[in-house]
Design a protein around this motif. Structure first.
Motif, short mmCIF file in Angstrom:
data_model
loop_
_atom_site.label_atom_id
_atom_site.label_comp_id
_atom_site.label_asym_id
_atom_site.label_seq_id
_atom_site.Cartn_x
_atom_site.Cartn_y
_atom_site.Cartn_z
N MET A 67 -1.64 12.57 1.09
CA MET A 67 -2.96 12.77 2.12
C MET A 67 -2.67 14.42 1.71
N LYS A 113 0.72 -0.88 -0.33
CA LYS A 113 -0.12 0.05 0.12
C LYS A 113 0.97 1.21 -0.26
N ASP A 129 -4.72 8.77 -1.89
CA ASP A 129 -6.34 7.45 -1.61
C ASP A 129 -5.11 6.90 -1.28
N LYS A 130 -5.14 6.50 0.32
CA LYS A 130 -3.43 6.05 1.10
C LYS A 130 -4.09 4.63 1.28
N ASP A 131 -5.06 3.79 0.69
CA ASP A 131 -5.48 2.02 0.89
C ASP A 131 -5.33 2.09 -0.83
N ARG A 132 -4.63 2.71 -1.74
CA ARG A 132 -4.76 2.45 -3.16
C ARG A 132 -2.94 1.62 -3.02
N ARG A 149 1.67 9.46 4.98
CA ARG A 149 0.35 9.12 5.41
C ARG A 149 0.23 10.83 4.95
#
Length: 162
Positions: free
Chosen positions: A43, A22, A48-51, A39
């Protein structure tokens, strides 16, 4: 839009990073960037941090590199930087990869030259930050306790007589 292509190895700041991780964890593999800093960067850039890191486009990766290329992260609080109030410039800076290693090495050499307490400890190869040294941090070969002849077990003397 161009054809989507997942990259298993992503080149970031001159080093290869696993693209299956991730994005924040992948960025944290670069020396000088921790998870929380990664992060905050993502941001601030709107990523997106979940990519996964391999899903990011070239332009998004370029934005991340540009954000850290001038050694300061715009619009982030100063506690994020890894070199606050740099000795030479007096500015808050954020170094990554070899720049960070070079800066730390220069700091240690400067302290050795000043013959400060920390510099002396560094030059002697001892612990610098006030840790105990009586039992930990020993180097070299281990030396055991030598027994005197009177302390030999009784069974050992009988075996020699036979």
């Amino acid at each position: 839009m161009s054809e989507y292509q997942f990259r298993y190895i992503v080149r970031l700041f001159g080093q290869d990073v696993d693209g299956t991780m991730k994005a924040p964890y992948g960025l944290a593999m670069v020396k000088g960037i921790g998870y929380n800093t990664a992060r905050l960067i993502l941001m601030r850039l709107g990523i997106d941090k979940d990519r996964r890191l391999g899903e990011l486009t070239d332009s998004e990766l370029k934005k991340v590199e540009e954000m850290l290329s001038n050694k300061s992260i715009e619009s982030l609080p100063t506690w994020v930087y890894n070199r606050r109030k740099d000795v030479e410039s007096g500015l808050d800076l954020h170094y990554v990869t070899s720049d960070l290693v070079f800066a730390v090495r220069n700091d240690i050499e400067r302290e050795k030259k000043l013959k400060s307490w920390r510099g002396v400890r560094h030059s002697l190869g001892l612990k610098v930050r006030g840790q105990r040294t009586r039992t930990t941090g020993r180097t070299g070969t281990t030396i055991g306790v030598k027994r005197s002849k009177g302390a030999q077990p009784a069974g050992g003397q009988q075996a020699q007589k036979k």
